[in-house]
Design an enzyme around this catalytic site. Sequence first.
Site, PDB file in Angstrom:
ATOM      1  N   LYS A   1       5.830   8.928  12.111  1.00 30.38           N
ATOM      2  CA  LYS A   1       5.084   8.175  11.094  1.00 30.38           C
ATOM      3  C   LYS A   1       6.066   7.275  10.369  1.00 30.38           C
ATOM      4  CE  LYS A   1       0.902   7.861   9.345  1.00 30.38           C
ATOM      5  NZ  LYS A   1      -0.400   8.155   9.983  1.00 30.38           N
TER       6      LYS A   1
ATOM      7  N   ASP B   1      -2.267   2.457   9.758  1.00 30.69           N
ATOM      8  CA  ASP B   1      -2.690   3.536   8.854  1.00 30.69           C
ATOM      9  C   ASP B   1      -3.117   2.800   7.576  1.00 30.69           C
ATOM     10  OD1 ASP B   1      -2.558   6.690   8.631  1.00 30.69           O
ATOM     11  OD2 ASP B   1      -1.864   5.976   6.709  1.00 30.69           O
TER      12      ASP B   1
HETATM   13  P1  NDP Z   1      -7.450   1.549   5.017  1.00 34.84           P
HETATM   14  O1  NDP Z   1      -6.268   0.944   4.357  1.00 34.84           O
HETATM   15  O2  NDP Z   1      -8.239   0.754   5.980  1.00 34.84           O
HETATM   16  O3  NDP Z   1      -8.463   2.116   3.917  1.00 34.84           O
HETATM   17  C1  NDP Z   1      -8.043   3.046   2.989  1.00 34.84           C
HETATM   18  C2  NDP Z   1      -9.211   3.384   2.080  1.00 34.84           C
HETATM   19  O4  NDP Z   1      -8.873   4.507   1.292  1.00 34.84           O
HETATM   20  C3  NDP Z   1      -9.531   2.251   1.113  1.00 34.84           C
HETATM   21  O5  NDP Z   1     -10.880   2.268   0.789  1.00 34.84           O
HETATM   22  C4  NDP Z   1      -8.665   2.649  -0.074  1.00 34.84           C
HETATM   23  O6  NDP Z   1      -9.086   2.109  -1.316  1.00 34.84           O
HETATM   24  C5  NDP Z   1      -8.823   4.140  -0.069  1.00 34.84           C
HETATM   25  N1  NDP Z   1      -7.670   4.735  -0.727  1.00 34.84           N
HETATM   26  C6  NDP Z   1      -6.370   4.602  -0.377  1.00 34.84           C
HETATM   27  N2  NDP Z   1      -5.579   5.243  -1.226  1.00 34.84           N
HETATM   28  C7  NDP Z   1      -6.405   5.786  -2.141  1.00 34.84           C
HETATM   29  C8  NDP Z   1      -6.181   6.586  -3.279  1.00 34.84           C
HETATM   30  N3  NDP Z   1      -4.949   6.935  -3.652  1.00 34.84           N
HETATM   31  N4  NDP Z   1      -7.279   7.001  -3.979  1.00 34.84           N
HETATM   32  C9  NDP Z   1      -8.523   6.641  -3.595  1.00 34.84           C
HETATM   33  N5  NDP Z   1      -8.785   5.871  -2.533  1.00 34.84           N
HETATM   34  C10 NDP Z   1      -7.740   5.465  -1.822  1.00 34.84           C
HETATM   35  O7  NDP Z   1      -6.896   2.887   5.705  1.00 34.84           O
HETATM   36  P2  NDP Z   1      -7.569   3.771   6.852  1.00 34.84           P
HETATM   37  O8  NDP Z   1      -9.043   3.741   6.737  1.00 34.84           O
HETATM   38  O9  NDP Z   1      -6.926   3.401   8.129  1.00 34.84           O
HETATM   39  O10 NDP Z   1      -7.023   5.226   6.465  1.00 34.84           O
HETATM   40  C11 NDP Z   1      -7.774   6.131   5.664  1.00 34.84           C
HETATM   41  C12 NDP Z   1      -7.271   7.554   5.924  1.00 34.84           C
HETATM   42  O11 NDP Z   1      -7.445   7.877   7.299  1.00 34.84           O
HETATM   43  C13 NDP Z   1      -5.790   7.806   5.624  1.00 34.84           C
HETATM   44  O12 NDP Z   1      -5.630   9.135   5.172  1.00 34.84           O
HETATM   45  C14 NDP Z   1      -5.145   7.669   6.992  1.00 34.84           C
HETATM   46  O13 NDP Z   1      -3.917   8.360   7.064  1.00 34.84           O
HETATM   47  C15 NDP Z   1      -6.207   8.318   7.849  1.00 34.84           C
HETATM   48  N6  NDP Z   1      -6.173   8.006   9.275  1.00 34.84           N
HETATM   49  C16 NDP Z   1      -6.229   6.726   9.716  1.00 34.84           C
HETATM   50  C17 NDP Z   1      -6.240   6.456  11.074  1.00 34.84           C
HETATM   51  C18 NDP Z   1      -6.376   5.081  11.611  1.00 34.84           C
HETATM   52  O14 NDP Z   1      -6.478   4.950  12.834  1.00 34.84           O
HETATM   53  N7  NDP Z   1      -6.389   4.045  10.800  1.00 34.84           N
HETATM   54  C19 NDP Z   1      -6.140   7.544  12.057  1.00 34.84           C
HETATM   55  C20 NDP Z   1      -6.184   8.862  11.493  1.00 34.84           C
HETATM   56  C21 NDP Z   1      -6.177   9.067  10.150  1.00 34.84           C
HETATM   57  P3  NDP Z   1      -8.216   0.953  -2.017  1.00 34.84           P
HETATM   58  O15 NDP Z   1      -8.518  -0.275  -1.246  1.00 34.84           O
HETATM   59  O16 NDP Z   1      -8.710   0.918  -3.422  1.00 34.84           O
HETATM   60  O17 NDP Z   1      -6.780   1.368  -1.909  1.00 34.84           O
HETATM   61  O1  2IT Z   2      -2.885   9.238  11.304  1.00 39.25           O
HETATM   62  C1  2IT Z   2      -3.078   8.752  12.441  1.00 39.25           C
HETATM   63  O2  2IT Z   2      -3.350   9.450  13.416  1.00 39.25           O
HETATM   64  C2  2IT Z   2      -2.991   7.303  12.580  1.00 39.25           C
HETATM   65  N1  2IT Z   2      -2.793   6.604  11.599  1.00 39.25           N
HETATM   66  C3  2IT Z   2      -3.117   6.675  13.941  1.00 39.25           C
HETATM   67  C4  2IT Z   2      -1.831   6.776  14.706  1.00 39.25           C
HETATM   68  C5  2IT Z   2      -1.788   6.027  16.004  1.00 39.25           C
HETATM   69  O3  2IT Z   2      -0.711   6.024  16.589  1.00 39.25           O
HETATM   70  O4  2IT Z   2      -2.800   5.466  16.443  1.00 39.25           O
END
Ligand code: NDP
Ligand code: 2IT
Length: 446
Positions: A126, A166
């Site tokens: 990561k 992420d």
């Molecule tokens: P994005 O940046 O696309 O979206 C993040 C969302 O979460 C936004 O709505 C953001 O709001 C909100 N958020 C972030 N930080 C906070 C906080 N401290 N308190 C409240 N809301 C918050 O990210 P993703 O959708 O890609 O990621 C979301 C989650 O999913 C994370 O935990 C990530 O690690 C996990 N994840 C993502 C993957 C991926 O493929 N993208 C894969 C597996 C897991 P704001 O805009 O106000 O910050």
């Molecule tokens: O938390 C996760 O699994 C991710 N942000 C996606 C990682 C990846 O390599 O696609």
Amino acid sequence: MKQIIEQFIADVEKRNQHEPEFMQAVREVAENVIPYIVQHDIYHGKNILMRMAEPERVVSFRVPWIDDTGEIRVNRGFRIEMNSAIGPYKGGLRFHQSVNLSILKFLAFEQVFKNALTTLPMGGGKGGADFDPKGKSDGEVMRFCQSFMTELFRHIGPNRDIPAGDIGVGGREIGYMFGQYKRLKNEFTGVLTGKGISWGGSMIRPEATGYGAVYFAENMLSTKSDGLQGKSVVISGSGNVAQYAAEKCIQLGAKVLTLSDSSGYVMDPDGIDADKLAFVIDLKNNKRERISKYVDAYPRARFHAGERPWAVPCDVALPCATQNELDENDAKQLAVNGCICVSEGANMPSTPQAIKVFHANKMLYAPGKASNAGGVAVSGLEMAQNSLRYSWTREEVDERLQAIMSDIHNSCVAYGQNGDHVNYEKGANIAGFVKVADAMLAQGVV
Ligand code: NDP
Ligand code: 2IT
């Protein structure tokens, strides 16, 4: 047993002080895995979990860049290369002001187990930076990404370490970083996943994490001869994961009641349908606006400033924003309101106390390392397609994603079945551990 676990935690904590998120992730795994190790001789005397809790490599670097006013800014970049026992390091990059070593080490540690569960040959890593993309121009984001990659490029490679997105890193950022990598190395390789479709990306990668979390919920519900059809669903977040979790819920006939961001949540009593979701996706991804704007377009909805959505009565909850966003009181509220299923789209969104409440109420609860593994799984499929110099259709990738989520569900059941209840947390931790530990044993002390 409790004493062995506490001694282990104390030993890990000694050299990882002031890293609460990392210790939280390690403790959760230790509590599930140490009892299993004690029962299985082959893992005795190998210090295997201690080795897993120590990153193979940590890189920290300066990221200087120039903002639109000409001022020189400095951020801190990281890459945690946690474990390469079953494949090259693989995991996302997070750009958020809160990023620090503790958060990235917790994410890298979780990633090792998650990637093992996908059935694909990927180790865990990561990275990211304490850069806040909010309010930055495209030019600023590009210059930041280029500076970040100017150091990161020497540590990664298609057979060494393959980053992805992420929080704060989506298609735009992956594009800028890929461009800089290609320029520095003078080679076009699959060094990042989440690429655009015309330059090496995979169909369904943007959708994969959200879709996967919903497929996992559907798998859990099917053990009770139930499904998402007709269910009310509360979702947190409004980014990549939340958007496509909502899309899949809508397609499966569920009613999505909420979305949120760090400013608060919107609740739409009529449900967020496909048209409204298209509005949200444009609002967030193109206009880069706040979720509160939803109520300007749909006045029957209400914005609740500064609150999280867990008090809204629902059948299914999908936390898709960030770590520790759902605490003990939230979990109790969900249980009292009759919620039967929690499938985590985010990484470690439920606090340890919240997870205890889910178990006590025998709710169907899936930890992110199982339920959000669809994202990295399709990243693995993107790597496979890049190696083949070929691309599969949307249907082919979606079919593989569904099969992988179902395999992960089966692994969790195999190691987590406890009478008539499945402890998916225990199942995921042990199944992930066994795969990585066996590979580490075979490869000796390295
Ligand atoms: P994005 O940046 O696309 O979206 C993040 C969302 O979460 C936004 O709505 C953001 O709001 C909100 N958020 C972030 N930080 C906070 C906080 N401290 N308190 C409240 N809301 C918050 O990210 P993703 O959708 O890609 O990621 C979301 C989650 O999913 C994370 O935990 C990530 O690690 C996990 N994840 C993502 C993957 C991926 O493929 N993208 C894969 C597996 C897991 P704001 O805009 O106000 O910050
Ligand atoms: O938390 C996760 O699994 C991710 N942000 C996606 C990682 C990846 O390599 O696609």
